[in-house]
Design a protein around this motif. Sequence first.
Motif, PDB file in Angstrom:
ATOM      1  N   HIS A   1      -3.093  -4.354  -9.018  1.00 19.94           N
ATOM      2  CA  HIS A   1      -2.953  -2.902  -8.972  1.00 19.94           C
ATOM      3  C   HIS A   1      -3.558  -2.272 -10.223  1.00 19.94           C
ATOM      4  CE1 HIS A   1       0.324  -4.005 -11.631  1.00 19.94           C
ATOM      5  NE2 HIS A   1       0.353  -2.755 -12.042  1.00 19.94           N
TER       6      HIS A   1
ATOM      7  N   HIS B   1       0.821  -1.213   0.000  1.00 16.37           N
ATOM      8  CA  HIS B   1       0.000   0.000   0.000  1.00 16.37           C
ATOM      9  C   HIS B   1       0.853   1.260   0.000  1.00 16.37           C
ATOM     10  CE1 HIS B   1      -3.361  -2.573   0.150  1.00 16.37           C
ATOM     11  NE2 HIS B   1      -3.248  -2.899   1.415  1.00 16.37           N
TER      12      HIS B   1
ATOM     13  N   ARG C   1      -4.773  -3.719  -4.422  1.00 17.16           N
ATOM     14  CA  ARG C   1      -5.843  -4.542  -3.852  1.00 17.16           C
ATOM     15  C   ARG C   1      -5.456  -6.026  -3.895  1.00 17.16           C
ATOM     16  NH1 ARG C   1      -6.633  -2.592  -8.617  1.00 17.16           N
ATOM     17  NH2 ARG C   1      -7.099  -3.961 -10.358  1.00 17.16           N
TER      18      ARG C   1
ATOM     19  N   ASP D   1      -4.447   2.286  -7.359  1.00 14.93           N
ATOM     20  CA  ASP D   1      -5.121   1.308  -6.511  1.00 14.93           C
ATOM     21  C   ASP D   1      -4.230   0.095  -6.299  1.00 14.93           C
ATOM     22  OD1 ASP D   1      -7.249   0.150  -5.047  1.00 14.93           O
ATOM     23  OD2 ASP D   1      -7.991  -0.881  -6.822  1.00 14.93           O
TER      24      ASP D   1
END
Length: 145
Positions: free
Chosen positions: A52, A25, A38, A36
Amino acid sequence: MTAVSESIEIDRPVSEVFAYLDDPHNHATITPGITDIRNVEPLDNGGKRLEHTYEMAGVGIDGELVEQIHEENERMRFEMRGRLTGEIDLRFEDLDGRTRVTYSAEYDIPGRVLSAAAEPVVKRYNRRQLRKTLDNLKRELESED
């Protein structure tokens, strides 16, 4: 295949720099274009697999990163899968309490084959993005004082 590499020295111990980059992150915080992160999953080698989204020229490109090499406080190497393919290699060097981070990337650009004239422009753009990522990393870690 296009390749770029840059280094930076950070006034933090290698263990802190490695730990910061070991959290996927944090890459969204320092890397221009990542919008992003995830579905982060741990791997048996100590690394991570994650999905991503990278924004390029206003278009979101989804992909996957799989950490192939995870050597504590020394190296992280990721395979890029999806429309952007290639490798990202992060190396960490202890400099008596400071850390040198070398970030290298080799990748194929999605879409049509780049002409020989366009490749240097893309390489300069990506070198600037890589430099900005390292500068952001330094600012984030050194501002924790």
